[in-house]
Enzyme design. Structure first.
Site, PDB file in Angstrom:
ATOM      1  N   GLU A 243      20.777  46.657  10.203  1.00  0.00           N
ATOM      2  CA  GLU A 243      20.228  47.169   8.955  1.00  0.00           C
ATOM      3  C   GLU A 243      19.895  46.028   7.993  1.00  0.00           C
ATOM      4  O   GLU A 243      18.826  46.015   7.369  1.00  0.00           O
ATOM      5  CB  GLU A 243      21.233  48.121   8.288  1.00  0.00           C
TER       6      GLU A 243
ATOM      7  N   ALA B 125      40.203  41.214  53.955  1.00  0.00           N
ATOM      8  CA  ALA B 125      40.516  39.950  54.632  1.00  0.00           C
ATOM      9  C   ALA B 125      40.954  40.264  56.057  1.00  0.00           C
ATOM     10  O   ALA B 125      41.435  41.373  56.354  1.00  0.00           O
ATOM     11  CB  ALA B 125      41.614  39.191  53.892  1.00  0.00           C
TER      12      ALA B 125
ATOM     13  N   THR C  57      46.990  36.361  43.538  1.00  0.00           N
ATOM     14  CA  THR C  57      45.629  35.937  43.875  1.00  0.00           C
ATOM     15  C   THR C  57      45.409  34.476  43.495  1.00  0.00           C
ATOM     16  O   THR C  57      44.795  33.709  44.243  1.00  0.00           O
ATOM     17  CB  THR C  57      44.600  36.835  43.159  1.00  0.00           C
TER      18      THR C  57
ATOM     19  N   PRO D  48      44.972  43.902  46.456  1.00  0.00           N
ATOM     20  CA  PRO D  48      45.287  45.330  46.633  1.00  0.00           C
ATOM     21  C   PRO D  48      46.458  45.810  45.784  1.00  0.00           C
ATOM     22  O   PRO D  48      46.483  46.970  45.375  1.00  0.00           O
ATOM     23  CB  PRO D  48      45.600  45.437  48.123  1.00  0.00           C
ATOM     24  N   THR D  49      47.423  44.931  45.505  1.00  0.00           N
ATOM     25  CA  THR D  49      48.569  45.352  44.701  1.00  0.00           C
ATOM     26  C   THR D  49      48.157  45.627  43.266  1.00  0.00           C
ATOM     27  O   THR D  49      48.545  46.642  42.663  1.00  0.00           O
ATOM     28  CB  THR D  49      49.672  44.285  44.727  1.00  0.00           C
ATOM     29  N   LEU D  50      47.352  44.734  42.694  1.00  0.00           N
ATOM     30  CA  LEU D  50      46.876  44.921  41.324  1.00  0.00           C
ATOM     31  C   LEU D  50      45.971  46.143  41.232  1.00  0.00           C
ATOM     32  O   LEU D  50      46.080  46.942  40.286  1.00  0.00           O
ATOM     33  CB  LEU D  50      46.132  43.675  40.851  1.00  0.00           C
TER      34      LEU D  50
ATOM     35  N   ALA E  72      48.044  49.241  41.240  1.00  0.00           N
ATOM     36  CA  ALA E  72      48.754  49.439  39.978  1.00  0.00           C
ATOM     37  C   ALA E  72      47.848  50.095  38.939  1.00  0.00           C
ATOM     38  O   ALA E  72      48.251  51.043  38.244  1.00  0.00           O
ATOM     39  CB  ALA E  72      49.280  48.102  39.459  1.00  0.00           C
TER      40      ALA E  72
END
Length: 352
Positions: free
Chosen positions: A57, A166, A200, A274-276, A279
């Site tokens: 504006e 993987a 990771t 995969p764990t994260l 979660a």
């Protein structure tokens, strides 16, 4: 609510301005503004160019000068009513003598709310809701973050046809094709946080930077966030000076998102293992899934996601597909990958 065709056309133009390329990511929404005179002619246009710059504006009012008096301001988001790095847009419109304000989307941010009320109190006619759905799509992540008081979470995963990220020996370079990896860097550029777990970092040592087609780091990088309580050696690449990095000393996804939201971060790209992923999925905190699927089979190896506690097919987590795109090879001999986008946020809205 009564809107003229001229105002509808002006709002479409304001949305185009708001989506102008080159606006950096940040805590502010994309906003465009068009000023119309009493004959429906465009007096001036403006849009917000990122945090610290004049709001849309004010940008339009500055370009219009005295010609702003008596105009209709067509703006994609309700004018703000607070003083931050810049002054309140509602007061700027009042001071400029604007006659009418047409708004697409109401601002529910508790910090900025109240602009329409201030304008009405000053005797300015205000109408809201013109092309509001289009405005919400334009700022879908910002809108989600404001309404839910946490960042929008996109889980990005590259997987084989049988759901492996993987092989059995731990090797993963490369599950995805060069075209998929380039596309994932595009995805990084539209997020303001890349989040991984400590495992990771310890195992894969990722750099977590957004790069161009030539592999060169971009000038603006998302925040790199590492989640977990484990101490990590400072020599990991994620701790270099290529981008800012923080460690979130928690295993709780909600706590991690709360800390990121407190830092004005609105879009998290979940890039961990995969764990994260499990979660965040288990906590119902994944709003979108972007999966790059490669035409290969491993038969064994690391699964894309950890245990979700699902024991029967009737308990399966269903992910509504919103887009399927074939990523053609960049060079001869490379695999064709498929990008599948799924929206859990849309599923939640349907349930509600």
């Amino acid at each position: 609510m009564t809107f003229s065709e001229t105002e509808r056309s002006a709002m479409r133009r304001a949305l185009e301005l708001a989506a102008s390329p080159g606006v950096p990511l940040g805590p502010n929404p994309r906003v465009g503004c068009v000023l119309l005179d009493t004959a429906g002619r465009t007096v001036a246009e403006g849009f917000h160019r990122g945090a610290g710059n004049p709001h849309a504006e004010v940008d339009a009012l500055t370009r219009a000068g005295e010609a702003a008096r008596g105009t209709t301001a067509v703006v994609t988001l309700e004018p703000c009513n607070h003083t931050g790095r810049t002054g309140p847009c509602a007061q700027a419109l009042i001071a400029a003598g604007v006659r009418r304000v047409v708004v697409a989307q109401r601002d529910t941010n508790p910090v900025a709310v109240g602009g329409a009320e201030s304008l009405c109190a000053a005797g300015i006619e205000v109408e809201t809701g013109l092309l509001s759905d289009e405005a919400r799509v334009l700022n879908r992540v910002w809108t989600f973050a404001v309404e839910h008081r946490r960042p929008f979470v996109t889980w990005k995963v590259a997987t084989t046809l049988d759901g492996r990220i993987a092989a059995a020996d731990g090797s993963s370079r490369w599950v995805s094709s060069p075209a998929a990896r380039l596309d994932s860097h595009r995805l990084r550029t539209i997020c303001d946080v890349m989040l991984v777990g400590t495992n990771t970092v310890a195992v894969d040592d990722p750099h977590l930077t957004a790069r161009d087609a030539g592999g060169r780091p971009l000038s603006v990088q998302p925040l790199r966030a590492v989640m977990g309580e484990r101490d990590l050696e400072p020599g990991h690449r994620v701790f270099d000076t290529a981008a800012e990095t923080i460690q979130l000393r928690t295993r709780d996804p909600r706590s991690a998102l709360a800390e990121l939201y407190a830092r004005d971060r609105q879009h998290v790209l979940l890039e961990g293992g995969p764990t994260l992923a499990a979660a965040f999925l288990g906590a119902d905190l994944v709003d979108e899934v972007v999966a790059y699927v490669a035409p290969m089979l491993l038969g064994a190896g690391l699964s894309a996601v950890g245990d979700l506690g699902i024991t029967a097919i009737s308990e399966a987590l269903h992910l509504p597909v919103t887009d399927v795109t074939v990523l053609e090879p960049l060079n001869d001999g490379e695999d064709v990958n498929v990008r599948i986008t799924m929206s859990r946020a849309a599923a939640r809205q349907e349930r509600n």
